[in-house]
Design a protein around this motif. Sequence first.
Motif, PDB file in Angstrom:
ATOM      1  N   VAL A 253      11.088  -0.352  16.979  1.00 19.05           N
ATOM      2  CA  VAL A 253       9.788  -0.921  16.856  1.00 19.05           C
ATOM      3  C   VAL A 253       9.813  -2.415  16.568  1.00 19.05           C
ATOM      4  O   VAL A 253       9.113  -3.222  17.080  1.00 19.05           O
ATOM      5  N   SER A 254      10.805  -2.686  15.667  1.00 16.76           N
ATOM      6  CA  SER A 254      11.032  -4.189  15.409  1.00 16.76           C
ATOM      7  C   SER A 254      11.625  -4.960  16.630  1.00 16.76           C
ATOM      8  O   SER A 254      11.241  -6.273  16.698  1.00 16.76           O
ATOM      9  N   ALA A 255      12.558  -4.387  17.259  1.00 22.35           N
ATOM     10  CA  ALA A 255      13.032  -5.011  18.569  1.00 22.35           C
ATOM     11  C   ALA A 255      12.038  -5.147  19.513  1.00 22.35           C
ATOM     12  O   ALA A 255      11.972  -6.320  20.169  1.00 22.35           O
ATOM     13  N   LEU A 256      11.264  -4.338  19.572  1.00 24.69           N
ATOM     14  CA  LEU A 256      10.173  -4.318  20.717  1.00 24.69           C
ATOM     15  C   LEU A 256       9.038  -5.663  20.272  1.00 24.69           C
ATOM     16  O   LEU A 256       9.134  -6.437  21.027  1.00 24.69           O
ATOM     17  N   LEU A 257       8.910  -5.569  19.047  1.00 25.98           N
ATOM     18  CA  LEU A 257       8.086  -6.799  18.657  1.00 25.98           C
ATOM     19  C   LEU A 257       8.691  -8.075  18.732  1.00 25.98           C
ATOM     20  O   LEU A 257       7.907  -9.043  19.253  1.00 25.98           O
ATOM     21  N   TYR A 258       9.768  -8.123  18.442  1.00 24.48           N
ATOM     22  CA  TYR A 258      10.592  -9.486  18.454  1.00 24.48           C
ATOM     23  C   TYR A 258      10.689  -9.730  19.863  1.00 24.48           C
ATOM     24  O   TYR A 258      10.831 -11.034  20.105  1.00 24.48           O
ATOM     25  N   SER A 259      10.867  -9.145  20.647  1.00 24.91           N
ATOM     26  CA  SER A 259      11.237  -9.383  22.053  1.00 24.91           C
ATOM     27  C   SER A 259       9.860  -9.821  22.693  1.00 24.91           C
ATOM     28  O   SER A 259       9.823 -10.805  23.524  1.00 24.91           O
ATOM     29  N   CYS A 260       8.844  -9.230  22.420  1.00 27.49           N
ATOM     30  CA  CYS A 260       7.456  -9.480  22.693  1.00 27.49           C
ATOM     31  C   CYS A 260       7.056 -10.841  22.226  1.00 27.49           C
ATOM     32  O   CYS A 260       6.669 -11.666  23.063  1.00 27.49           O
ATOM     33  N   PHE A 261       7.435 -11.352  20.961  1.00 31.66           N
ATOM     34  CA  PHE A 261       7.029 -12.399  20.389  1.00 31.66           C
ATOM     35  C   PHE A 261       8.042 -13.606  21.186  1.00 31.66           C
ATOM     36  O   PHE A 261       7.360 -14.992  21.347  1.00 31.66           O
ATOM     37  N   MET A 262       8.940 -13.633  21.497  1.00 31.47           N
ATOM     38  CA  MET A 262      10.100 -14.441  21.980  1.00 31.47           C
ATOM     39  C   MET A 262       9.648 -14.598  23.532  1.00 31.47           C
ATOM     40  O   MET A 262       9.625 -15.571  24.028  1.00 31.47           O
ATOM     41  N   SER A 263       9.196 -13.511  23.954  1.00 34.01           N
ATOM     42  CA  SER A 263       8.809 -13.687  25.463  1.00 34.01           C
ATOM     43  C   SER A 263       7.282 -14.540  25.649  1.00 34.01           C
ATOM     44  O   SER A 263       7.145 -15.525  26.581  1.00 34.01           O
TER      45      SER A 263
END
Length: 309
Positions: A253-263
């Motif tokens: 979940v953390s990886a998904l959120l962080y990737s969405c923030f960066m995108s």
Amino acid sequence: MDASLQFEIISETFIKPSSPTPTSLRYHKLSLVDQGVPPNILIALAFFYPNIKGTRWLADEISQLLKSSLSKTLAQYYPFAGRLMKNGYMIDCNDMGAQFTEGRINCRVSEIRKQLSPGKMEDLIFARSLSSGPALADHRSLAFVQLSSFNCGGIVLSVSINHTIADASSVSTFMNDWAAIARQTSDIPSPHLHGASLFPPVDGHQFPKPSPPKLDQGKHVKRILAFHASKIGELKAMAFDSGVENPTRFEVVSALLYSCFMSAASKANSGSHIRRSICLNAVNFRQIIVPPLPQNSVGNFYQLFPDIG
């Protein structure tokens, strides 16, 4: 708060430990890790219970059960019923108690998330301090409980614990023990309150208290995100297929959120250079240090690990 939604206070009191704290335990030292936590941060949890089969909860019975079991729990977690001392590295375990507020919210359980933004919902369901003044004042409670009933007969129980005396794992242990005492479960192990012996504190006047970062007005948002268990399972499967061994729910979940923030940041800047970002993860180190600590070690036993992008 939305003017159409009101919280009506029914009663406010302090729940004291069922037995007095021994004189030998009157002053509880904080650990060095505890001292690094700003004194005005709370760890908050809320538990929503809808009306069951059209039968309204017996509010008085629930209230009395919660109060009596909380009193017994505080006898074990006696620092939670004390007050922070102004020296910044001790708790006066004076049995002044945890704040307990009861009230009514004039909506249905199912409506509260639809009608309120996250920040306003928190103002409605979490207790406000009965005391004003600085967080280190010797009269301010370290634990807050609020029991609220809804028009539909449902209830919400919220708990807020001062982060200076407990991390998320400690609050979870406290809640589990409180629930076990309410169910009259026997043989509940006493919490380990040994943080200061492992990480000795320093004089509060010499230890700088960090302040939470200040966010620019209008530059931040708050959202509540819900992830279904099946979707988290799919994320774990995807991570495993990509070579991650035994990924945890938190990791995926953390990886998904962080990737969405960066995108999102990249799109907002049209793909041009964006400022460096940092994602901080709090890691519970009870079981990963040598020798490991008991899981019911109460206090702050975590460290922040940054992921810089």
